[in-house]
Design a protein around this motif. Structure first.
Motif, PDB file in Angstrom:
ATOM      1  N   CYS A  60      50.540  38.598  61.199  1.00  0.00           N
ATOM      2  CA  CYS A  60      50.753  38.013  62.323  1.00  0.00           C
ATOM      3  C   CYS A  60      52.369  37.282  62.302  1.00  0.00           C
ATOM      4  O   CYS A  60      52.579  37.397  63.301  1.00  0.00           O
ATOM      5  N   GLY A  61      52.952  37.573  61.060  1.00  0.00           N
ATOM      6  CA  GLY A  61      54.206  37.303  61.047  1.00  0.00           C
ATOM      7  C   GLY A  61      54.499  35.666  61.342  1.00  0.00           C
ATOM      8  O   GLY A  61      55.551  35.098  61.690  1.00  0.00           O
ATOM      9  N   TYR A  62      53.408  34.363  61.294  1.00  0.00           N
ATOM     10  CA  TYR A  62      53.380  33.478  61.406  1.00  0.00           C
ATOM     11  C   TYR A  62      54.342  32.664  59.928  1.00  0.00           C
ATOM     12  O   TYR A  62      54.072  33.517  58.826  1.00  0.00           O
ATOM     13  N   TYR A  63      55.081  32.299  60.124  1.00  0.00           N
ATOM     14  CA  TYR A  63      55.346  31.134  58.904  1.00  0.00           C
ATOM     15  C   TYR A  63      55.537  29.562  59.269  1.00  0.00           C
ATOM     16  O   TYR A  63      55.467  28.944  60.333  1.00  0.00           O
ATOM     17  N   LEU A  64      55.329  29.028  57.740  1.00  0.00           N
ATOM     18  CA  LEU A  64      55.062  27.573  57.915  1.00  0.00           C
ATOM     19  C   LEU A  64      55.762  26.998  56.402  1.00  0.00           C
ATOM     20  O   LEU A  64      55.429  28.247  55.231  1.00  0.00           O
ATOM     21  N   ASN A  65      55.516  26.095  55.527  1.00  0.00           N
ATOM     22  CA  ASN A  65      55.682  25.306  54.627  1.00  0.00           C
ATOM     23  C   ASN A  65      54.453  26.012  53.903  1.00  0.00           C
ATOM     24  O   ASN A  65      53.321  25.539  54.783  1.00  0.00           O
ATOM     25  N   THR A  66      54.083  25.875  53.128  1.00  0.00           N
ATOM     26  CA  THR A  66      52.995  26.589  51.977  1.00  0.00           C
ATOM     27  C   THR A  66      52.014  25.354  52.129  1.00  0.00           C
ATOM     28  O   THR A  66      51.252  25.655  52.599  1.00  0.00           O
ATOM     29  N   ASP A  67      52.561  24.163  52.257  1.00  0.00           N
ATOM     30  CA  ASP A  67      51.637  22.993  51.787  1.00  0.00           C
ATOM     31  C   ASP A  67      51.289  22.390  53.117  1.00  0.00           C
ATOM     32  O   ASP A  67      49.750  22.421  53.118  1.00  0.00           O
ATOM     33  N   LEU A  68      52.094  22.936  54.087  1.00  0.00           N
ATOM     34  CA  LEU A  68      50.947  21.902  55.798  1.00  0.00           C
ATOM     35  C   LEU A  68      50.364  23.569  55.817  1.00  0.00           C
ATOM     36  O   LEU A  68      49.110  23.254  56.686  1.00  0.00           O
ATOM     37  N   ASN A  69      50.557  24.941  55.282  1.00  0.00           N
ATOM     38  CA  ASN A  69      49.683  26.080  55.211  1.00  0.00           C
ATOM     39  C   ASN A  69      48.188  25.855  55.047  1.00  0.00           C
ATOM     40  O   ASN A  69      47.316  26.201  55.551  1.00  0.00           O
ATOM     41  N   ALA A  70      48.469  25.182  53.999  1.00  0.00           N
ATOM     42  CA  ALA A  70      47.254  24.836  53.484  1.00  0.00           C
ATOM     43  C   ALA A  70      46.726  24.309  53.867  1.00  0.00           C
ATOM     44  O   ALA A  70      45.346  23.759  53.300  1.00  0.00           O
ATOM     45  N   ALA A  71      47.153  22.746  54.111  1.00  0.00           N
ATOM     46  CA  ALA A  71      46.261  21.913  54.581  1.00  0.00           C
ATOM     47  C   ALA A  71      45.951  21.414  56.000  1.00  0.00           C
ATOM     48  O   ALA A  71      44.731  21.381  56.212  1.00  0.00           O
ATOM     49  N   PHE A  72      46.366  22.641  56.988  1.00  0.00           N
ATOM     50  CA  PHE A  72      45.380  23.423  58.146  1.00  0.00           C
ATOM     51  C   PHE A  72      43.725  24.203  57.519  1.00  0.00           C
ATOM     52  O   PHE A  72      43.637  24.384  58.383  1.00  0.00           O
ATOM     53  N   ASN A  73      44.566  24.800  56.147  1.00  0.00           N
ATOM     54  CA  ASN A  73      43.924  25.591  55.996  1.00  0.00           C
ATOM     55  C   ASN A  73      41.799  25.336  55.643  1.00  0.00           C
ATOM     56  O   ASN A  73      40.788  24.821  55.989  1.00  0.00           O
ATOM     57  N   ILE A  74      42.436  23.602  54.820  1.00  0.00           N
ATOM     58  CA  ILE A  74      41.269  22.468  54.333  1.00  0.00           C
ATOM     59  C   ILE A  74      40.647  22.042  56.135  1.00  0.00           C
ATOM     60  O   ILE A  74      39.904  22.065  56.163  1.00  0.00           O
TER      61      ILE A  74
END
Length: 103
Positions: A60-74
């Motif tokens: 989808c082209g979404y980009y973000l800091n890796t740690d923030l992305n993982a935190a959002f998934n959790i």
């Protein structure tokens, strides 16, 4: 100072540590690949990223800091669990075990 490990603990100490920290680990979630899954569309990328600090979804082209992305998934996983638990507690969602559960 001497470093310790779980191997150096007595069995009772290991059991106590497991008893104390298991709820925390359960709360954090045991889901794997949280930093490889897009928190926006859910697409998972197992390939190596060009940057270890930047997550870029190839779907989808979404980009973000890796740690923030993982935190959002959790966070999203636990919010979904909370909603399901509340729905089961209120009786608005069938658990499939009660005699009144729809087939």
């Amino acid at each position: 100072m001497r470093r310790w490990s779980l191997q150096m603990c007595k069995e009772s100490d290991v059991a106590r540590i497991n008893f104390l920290f298991y709820p925390i680990l359960e709360w954090l979630g045991t889901r794997c690949h949280t930093s490889q899954t897009c928190s926006q569309c859910g697409h998972q990328h197992r390939s190596k990223r060009k940057s270890q600090s930047l997550f870029l979804c190839k779907h989808c082209g979404y980009y973000l800091n890796t740690d923030l992305n993982a935190a959002f998934n959790i966070r999203n996983e636990h919010l979904a669990r909370l909603v399901t638990s509340l729905a089961l507690a209120s009786g608005s969602l069938s658990d499939g075990l009660s005699p009144h559960a729809s087939a």
